[in-house]
Design an enzyme around this catalytic site. Structure first.
Site, PDB file in Angstrom:
ATOM      1  CG  ASP A  46       3.209   9.702   1.687  1.00 13.63           C
ATOM      2  OD1 ASP A  46       3.236   9.875   2.920  1.00 13.63           O
ATOM      3  OD2 ASP A  46       2.350   8.996   1.114  1.00 13.63           O
ATOM      4  CE1 TYR A  51      -0.394   3.874  -0.027  1.00 11.03           C
ATOM      5  CE2 TYR A  51       1.466   5.293  -0.478  1.00 11.03           C
ATOM      6  CZ  TYR A  51       0.206   5.100   0.048  1.00 11.03           C
ATOM      7  OH  TYR A  51      -0.443   6.144   0.648  1.00 11.03           O
ATOM      8  CE  LYS A  80       0.991   7.405   4.178  1.00 14.77           C
ATOM      9  NZ  LYS A  80       1.410   7.104   2.813  1.00 14.77           N
ATOM     10  CG  HIS A 113      -1.914   3.523   5.843  1.00 18.39           C
ATOM     11  ND1 HIS A 113      -1.102   2.945   4.898  1.00 18.39           N
ATOM     12  CD2 HIS A 113      -2.709   4.362   5.143  1.00 18.39           C
ATOM     13  CE1 HIS A 113      -1.401   3.413   3.693  1.00 18.39           C
ATOM     14  NE2 HIS A 113      -2.372   4.276   3.824  1.00 18.39           N
TER      15      HIS A 113
HETATM   16  P1  NAP Z   1      -3.488  12.585  -6.468  1.00 19.98           P
HETATM   17  O1  NAP Z   1      -2.117  13.046  -6.188  1.00 19.98           O
HETATM   18  O2  NAP Z   1      -4.653  13.433  -6.123  1.00 19.98           O
HETATM   19  O3  NAP Z   1      -3.666  12.229  -8.001  1.00 19.98           O
HETATM   20  C1  NAP Z   1      -2.774  11.436  -8.713  1.00 19.98           C
HETATM   21  C2  NAP Z   1      -3.247  11.415 -10.152  1.00 19.98           C
HETATM   22  O4  NAP Z   1      -3.142  12.725 -10.725  1.00 19.98           O
HETATM   23  C3  NAP Z   1      -2.404  10.499 -11.009  1.00 19.98           C
HETATM   24  O5  NAP Z   1      -3.290   9.852 -11.886  1.00 19.98           O
HETATM   25  C4  NAP Z   1      -1.470  11.441 -11.746  1.00 19.98           C
HETATM   26  O6  NAP Z   1      -1.129  10.905 -13.008  1.00 19.98           O
HETATM   27  C5  NAP Z   1      -2.342  12.668 -11.904  1.00 19.98           C
HETATM   28  N1  NAP Z   1      -1.576  13.922 -11.957  1.00 19.98           N
HETATM   29  C6  NAP Z   1      -0.496  14.264 -11.217  1.00 19.98           C
HETATM   30  N2  NAP Z   1      -0.071  15.504 -11.527  1.00 19.98           N
HETATM   31  C7  NAP Z   1      -0.903  15.961 -12.499  1.00 19.98           C
HETATM   32  C8  NAP Z   1      -0.947  17.170 -13.238  1.00 19.98           C
HETATM   33  N3  NAP Z   1      -0.096  18.158 -13.025  1.00 19.98           N
HETATM   34  N4  NAP Z   1      -1.929  17.288 -14.184  1.00 19.98           N
HETATM   35  C9  NAP Z   1      -2.825  16.289 -14.409  1.00 19.98           C
HETATM   36  N5  NAP Z   1      -2.819  15.117 -13.726  1.00 19.98           N
HETATM   37  C10 NAP Z   1      -1.853  14.958 -12.775  1.00 19.98           C
HETATM   38  O7  NAP Z   1      -3.769  11.162  -5.820  1.00 19.98           O
HETATM   39  P2  NAP Z   1      -3.267  10.222  -4.677  1.00 19.98           P
HETATM   40  O8  NAP Z   1      -2.174   9.384  -5.206  1.00 19.98           O
HETATM   41  O9  NAP Z   1      -4.467   9.548  -4.139  1.00 19.98           O
HETATM   42  O10 NAP Z   1      -2.731  11.186  -3.503  1.00 19.98           O
HETATM   43  C11 NAP Z   1      -1.407  11.675  -3.421  1.00 19.98           C
HETATM   44  C12 NAP Z   1      -0.564  10.869  -2.447  1.00 19.98           C
HETATM   45  O11 NAP Z   1      -1.095  10.965  -1.120  1.00 19.98           O
HETATM   46  C13 NAP Z   1      -0.527   9.363  -2.709  1.00 19.98           C
HETATM   47  O12 NAP Z   1       0.224   9.006  -3.822  1.00 19.98           O
HETATM   48  C14 NAP Z   1      -0.002   8.864  -1.386  1.00 19.98           C
HETATM   49  O13 NAP Z   1       1.385   9.069  -1.278  1.00 19.98           O
HETATM   50  C15 NAP Z   1      -0.789   9.756  -0.423  1.00 19.98           C
HETATM   51  N6  NAP Z   1      -2.061   9.106  -0.025  1.00 19.98           N
HETATM   52  C16 NAP Z   1      -2.187   8.690   1.263  1.00 19.98           C
HETATM   53  C17 NAP Z   1      -3.329   8.037   1.669  1.00 19.98           C
HETATM   54  C18 NAP Z   1      -3.472   7.609   3.096  1.00 19.98           C
HETATM   55  O14 NAP Z   1      -4.386   6.818   3.406  1.00 19.98           O
HETATM   56  N7  NAP Z   1      -2.618   8.076   3.982  1.00 19.98           N
HETATM   57  C19 NAP Z   1      -4.381   7.810   0.775  1.00 19.98           C
HETATM   58  C20 NAP Z   1      -4.254   8.277  -0.526  1.00 19.98           C
HETATM   59  C21 NAP Z   1      -3.098   8.928  -0.908  1.00 19.98           C
HETATM   60  P3  NAP Z   1       0.342  10.331 -13.397  1.00 19.98           P
HETATM   61  O15 NAP Z   1       0.933   9.675 -12.195  1.00 19.98           O
HETATM   62  O16 NAP Z   1       0.000   9.360 -14.481  1.00 19.98           O
HETATM   63  O17 NAP Z   1       1.127  11.501 -13.882  1.00 19.98           O
END
Ligand code: NAP
Length: 317
Positions: A46, A51, A80, A113
């Site tokens: 994704d 980004y 997106k 988005h």
């Molecule tokens: P998330 O996946 O909830 O959290 C990411 C954080 O968690 C990073 O700091 C990562 O660190 C850490 N992490 C990952 N695996 C871990 C584990 N096993 N143990 C401990 N920490 C861990 O946050 P997010 O990036 O907000 O959401 C996920 C994805 O959803 C995004 O990357 C994006 O693709 C999508 N998204 C979409 C929207 C939208 O508006 N459509 C908004 C937000 C997110 P490291 O990377 O340093 O390992």
């Protein structure tokens, strides 16, 4: 061992239930993260125009294709349309720019988005005069042409509330396959899940771990989902990490989920979620952590007529 990630079949589209997130993955680390993920068995990646890392995400994907690790048809690449491309005449521009950066001929799913449009050139509005009031239903109709042209195989929404999804469903020719929204025990969104499931729209959960705080620190200790005592205790009970419990929570409820990491050990750890189940009691316990907490608030569009988050305070309009 190569993980075999289950898929959800909807409207002829097979969506792998677990995807690699790439928001805030820095350009210099994301190509490797994508490569590690594909090698381990991730197929759903994704990204988004917003980004600023589509070129490097695409590099990771293209490396995996060119050395034969995977075939293009086995991948599920999602990007997106950003809100500065909502005017129908700009939609193709947004899509083409993403495809150019990714270095791909098509994506598997193209998401809007969010419902609010912005005028640009600022990526995010700095005042209400940067808002554009294009109706997202008109944007959607322009996105449908991208499927006709073969630039994306399917379409979806992101950050839409149930009334907004309903408007699109009412007027669409091509149905949204997913609505990608923030979901986790601090924001379980039970009503939105019920609504989307009743309309056969898959919910994809983002920020399952509580996202990545800007500047490296959460504002308050209450928002550290991975350290919540209930989540930590459940990890101990199932001999899993808190992150694995949080991913399983979504899978158990028939949703798909995105886990962002650039750390190879975590990318692998986040795959180990298909060999255990949470009891219904434990799912309820996680739901009861609800505090309507959003990590992603779209603050800069709070006064926009299409601001989607009903649970957030609105400024005067
Ligand atoms: P998330 O996946 O909830 O959290 C990411 C954080 O968690 C990073 O700091 C990562 O660190 C850490 N992490 C990952 N695996 C871990 C584990 N096993 N143990 C401990 N920490 C861990 O946050 P997010 O990036 O907000 O959401 C996920 C994805 O959803 C995004 O990357 C994006 O693709 C999508 N998204 C979409 C929207 C939208 O508006 N459509 C908004 C937000 C997110 P490291 O990377 O340093 O390992």
């Amino acid at each position: 061992m190569l993980a075999n990630i289950p898929t959800i079949l909807r409207s002829g589209v097979r969506l792998p239930v677990l995807g690699l997130g790439t928001w805030k993955s820095k350009p210099n680390e994301v190509a490797t993260a994508v490569r590690v993920a594909i090698n381990a068995g991730y197929r759903h990646i994704d990204t988004a125009w917003l980004y600023g890392n589509e070129a490097e995400v695409g590099q990771g994907v293209r490396d995996a294709l060119s050395d034969g690790t995977v075939k293009r048809r086995d991948l599920f690449i999602v990007t997106k349309l950003w809100s500065t491309f909502h005017r129908p005449e700009d939609v193709k521009l947004g899509m083409s720019d993403s495809l150019d950066k990714l270095g791909l001929d098509y994506v598997d799913m193209y998401l809007m988005h969010g419902p609010p449009g912005f005028k640009g050139p600022n990526i995010r509005p700095t005042s209400e005069s940067d808002y554009d009031d294009t109706d997202y239903v008109d944007t959607w109709k322009a996105m449908e042409s991208l499927v006709d042209e073969g630039l994306t195989r399917s379409l979806g929404l992101s950050n839409f509330n149930s009334r907004q999804v309903d408007r699109v469903l009412h007027d669409c020719r091509i149905k949204p396959v997913v609505n990608q929204v923030e979901l986790h025990p601090y924001l379980p969104q039970l009503d939105l899940i019920k609504y989307c499931q009743s309309k056969d729209v898959i919910l994809t959960a983002y920020s399952p771990f509580g996202s990545t705080p800007d500047g490296g620190n959460y504002i308050s200790s209450e928002s550290r989902l991975l350290e919540d005592p209930v989540v930590v205790a459940m990890g101990k009970k199932y001999e899993k990490t808190p992150a694995q419990v949080l991913l399983r929570y979504h899978l158990e409820r028939g949703l798909s989920v995105l886990a962002k990491s650039v750390t190879p050990a975590r990318i692998l750890q986040n795959l180990e979620v298909f060999d255990f189940s949470l009891t219904e009691d434990d799912i309820n316990k996680l739901n009861s952590l609800n505090r309507n907490h959003r990590y992603v608030t779209w603050e800069y569009s709070r006064s926009h007529k299409y601001y989607p988050f009903d649970d957030q305070p609105r400024s005067a309009q």
